[in-house]
Design a protein around this motif. Sequence first.
Motif, PDB file in Angstrom:
ATOM      1  N   VAL A 194       0.843  -1.200   0.000  1.00 38.04           N
ATOM      2  CA  VAL A 194       0.000   0.000   0.000  1.00 38.04           C
ATOM      3  C   VAL A 194       0.879   1.252   0.000  1.00 38.04           C
ATOM      4  CG1 VAL A 194      -1.653   1.356   1.363  1.00 38.04           C
ATOM      5  CG2 VAL A 194      -2.025  -1.104   1.015  1.00 38.04           C
ATOM      6  N   ALA A 195       1.901   1.260   0.846  1.00 40.45           N
ATOM      7  CA  ALA A 195       2.816   2.411   0.894  1.00 40.45           C
ATOM      8  C   ALA A 195       3.535   2.586  -0.442  1.00 40.45           C
ATOM      9  CB  ALA A 195       3.831   2.227   2.024  1.00 40.45           C
ATOM     10  N   PHE A 196       3.955   1.489  -1.050  1.00 42.37           N
ATOM     11  CA  PHE A 196       4.634   1.529  -2.350  1.00 42.37           C
ATOM     12  C   PHE A 196       3.709   2.126  -3.406  1.00 42.37           C
ATOM     13  CE2 PHE A 196       6.228  -0.922  -6.181  1.00 42.37           C
ATOM     14  CZ  PHE A 196       7.447  -0.273  -6.276  1.00 42.37           C
ATOM     15  N   GLY A 197       2.466   1.688  -3.418  1.00 42.10           N
ATOM     16  CA  GLY A 197       1.500   2.240  -4.372  1.00 42.10           C
ATOM     17  C   GLY A 197       1.255   3.721  -4.132  1.00 42.10           C
ATOM     18  N   LEU A 198       1.049   4.105  -2.882  1.00 38.83           N
ATOM     19  CA  LEU A 198       0.805   5.517  -2.565  1.00 38.83           C
ATOM     20  C   LEU A 198       1.988   6.402  -2.937  1.00 38.83           C
ATOM     21  CD1 LEU A 198      -1.074   5.190   0.844  1.00 38.83           C
ATOM     22  CD2 LEU A 198      -2.029   5.870  -1.387  1.00 38.83           C
ATOM     23  N   GLY A 199       3.178   5.835  -2.930  1.00 41.02           N
ATOM     24  CA  GLY A 199       4.354   6.594  -3.341  1.00 41.02           C
ATOM     25  C   GLY A 199       4.368   6.920  -4.823  1.00 41.02           C
ATOM     26  N   HIS A 200       3.428   6.354  -5.567  1.00 47.13           N
ATOM     27  CA  HIS A 200       3.361   6.591  -7.012  1.00 47.13           C
ATOM     28  C   HIS A 200       2.082   7.326  -7.430  1.00 47.13           C
ATOM     29  CE1 HIS A 200       6.477   3.527  -6.689  1.00 47.13           C
ATOM     30  NE2 HIS A 200       6.886   3.903  -7.876  1.00 47.13           N
ATOM     31  N   VAL A 201       1.384   7.950  -6.485  1.00 52.54           N
ATOM     32  CA  VAL A 201       0.133   8.659  -6.777  1.00 52.54           C
ATOM     33  C   VAL A 201       0.353   9.787  -7.782  1.00 52.54           C
ATOM     34  CG1 VAL A 201      -1.625  10.161  -5.738  1.00 52.54           C
ATOM     35  CG2 VAL A 201      -1.031   8.011  -4.653  1.00 52.54           C
ATOM     36  N   LEU A 202       1.531  10.369  -7.806  1.00 48.57           N
ATOM     37  CA  LEU A 202       1.859  11.426  -8.775  1.00 48.57           C
ATOM     38  C   LEU A 202       1.560  10.973 -10.205  1.00 48.57           C
ATOM     39  CD1 LEU A 202       3.387  14.140  -9.484  1.00 48.57           C
ATOM     40  CD2 LEU A 202       5.447  12.752  -9.576  1.00 48.57           C
ATOM     41  N   GLN A 203       1.654   9.674 -10.454  1.00 51.59           N
ATOM     42  CA  GLN A 203       1.432   9.127 -11.785  1.00 51.59           C
ATOM     43  C   GLN A 203      -0.044   8.795 -12.026  1.00 51.59           C
ATOM     44  OE1 GLN A 203       4.407   6.125 -10.907  1.00 51.59           O
ATOM     45  NE2 GLN A 203       5.604   6.849 -12.649  1.00 51.59           N
ATOM     46  N   GLY A 204      -0.902   9.021 -11.029  1.00 48.88           N
ATOM     47  CA  GLY A 204      -2.333   8.751 -11.143  1.00 48.88           C
ATOM     48  C   GLY A 204      -2.757   7.651 -10.192  1.00 48.88           C
ATOM     49  N   TRP A 205      -4.058   7.671  -9.823  1.00 46.08           N
ATOM     50  CA  TRP A 205      -4.566   6.656  -8.904  1.00 46.08           C
ATOM     51  C   TRP A 205      -4.526   5.264  -9.518  1.00 46.08           C
ATOM     52  CZ3 TRP A 205      -4.643   7.208  -3.986  1.00 46.08           C
ATOM     53  CH2 TRP A 205      -4.782   8.484  -3.434  1.00 46.08           C
ATOM     54  N   ASP A 206      -4.774   5.186 -10.819  1.00 44.53           N
ATOM     55  CA  ASP A 206      -4.706   3.877 -11.465  1.00 44.53           C
ATOM     56  C   ASP A 206      -3.284   3.331 -11.417  1.00 44.53           C
ATOM     57  OD1 ASP A 206      -3.838   5.860 -13.258  1.00 44.53           O
ATOM     58  OD2 ASP A 206      -4.824   4.968 -14.995  1.00 44.53           O
ATOM     59  N   ALA A 207      -2.320   4.191 -11.668  1.00 43.46           N
ATOM     60  CA  ALA A 207      -0.915   3.768 -11.607  1.00 43.46           C
ATOM     61  C   ALA A 207      -0.522   3.396 -10.179  1.00 43.46           C
ATOM     62  CB  ALA A 207      -0.002   4.869 -12.138  1.00 43.46           C
ATOM     63  N   ALA A 208      -1.065   4.105  -9.196  1.00 44.85           N
ATOM     64  CA  ALA A 208      -0.768   3.787  -7.795  1.00 44.85           C
ATOM     65  C   ALA A 208      -1.296   2.393  -7.433  1.00 44.85           C
ATOM     66  CB  ALA A 208      -1.367   4.841  -6.871  1.00 44.85           C
TER      67      ALA A 208
END
Length: 173
Positions: A115-129
Amino acid sequence: LVWLLLRAHSENVFGTLCGTHPVRREALVGLALVPAVFVLVAVTFSVILWVAPWLHNVEENPLEALMQSPGDAVWFGLVAVVFGVLREEVQRGFILRRFEQQLGGGITGLVVFSVAFGLGHVLQGWDAAIVTGLLGAFWGSVFLRRRSIVAPIVCHAIFNLTEILIAYRGNAG
């Protein structure tokens, strides 16, 4: 920091992170997992666009837009592998081990770190996260099963480098 923490607890850094399997064999496992990762990504993005299209909230990945020259692509590749893949997989292996030992178990650690890894990529969009969180869970589960970060490093590196090549070709074309 991971090295210091492992050494402070008299743990063998290489053994803790790379396990006992031959490195070459683990690298081949990582290579063999690459197609599964691309299928996971394609299927997940497709399902998200079909079920929850509003999660695709970033039209153009801001990082991809920065790649305009072959030199940019090379630098992105270097940064993605050294500061992305190596750092992320070392952290993932270390954190999952600590969760197993002291913080509620490997599965708990896998969920929390993914979850933390995904949230670290929110800049790229929620789908990318969401997709990135699933990738983190995939690579973390490979670590937990194989007790080595080598296969996840190889798979993650090839995935990132392929994505960079695709992004660069899209920007150059």
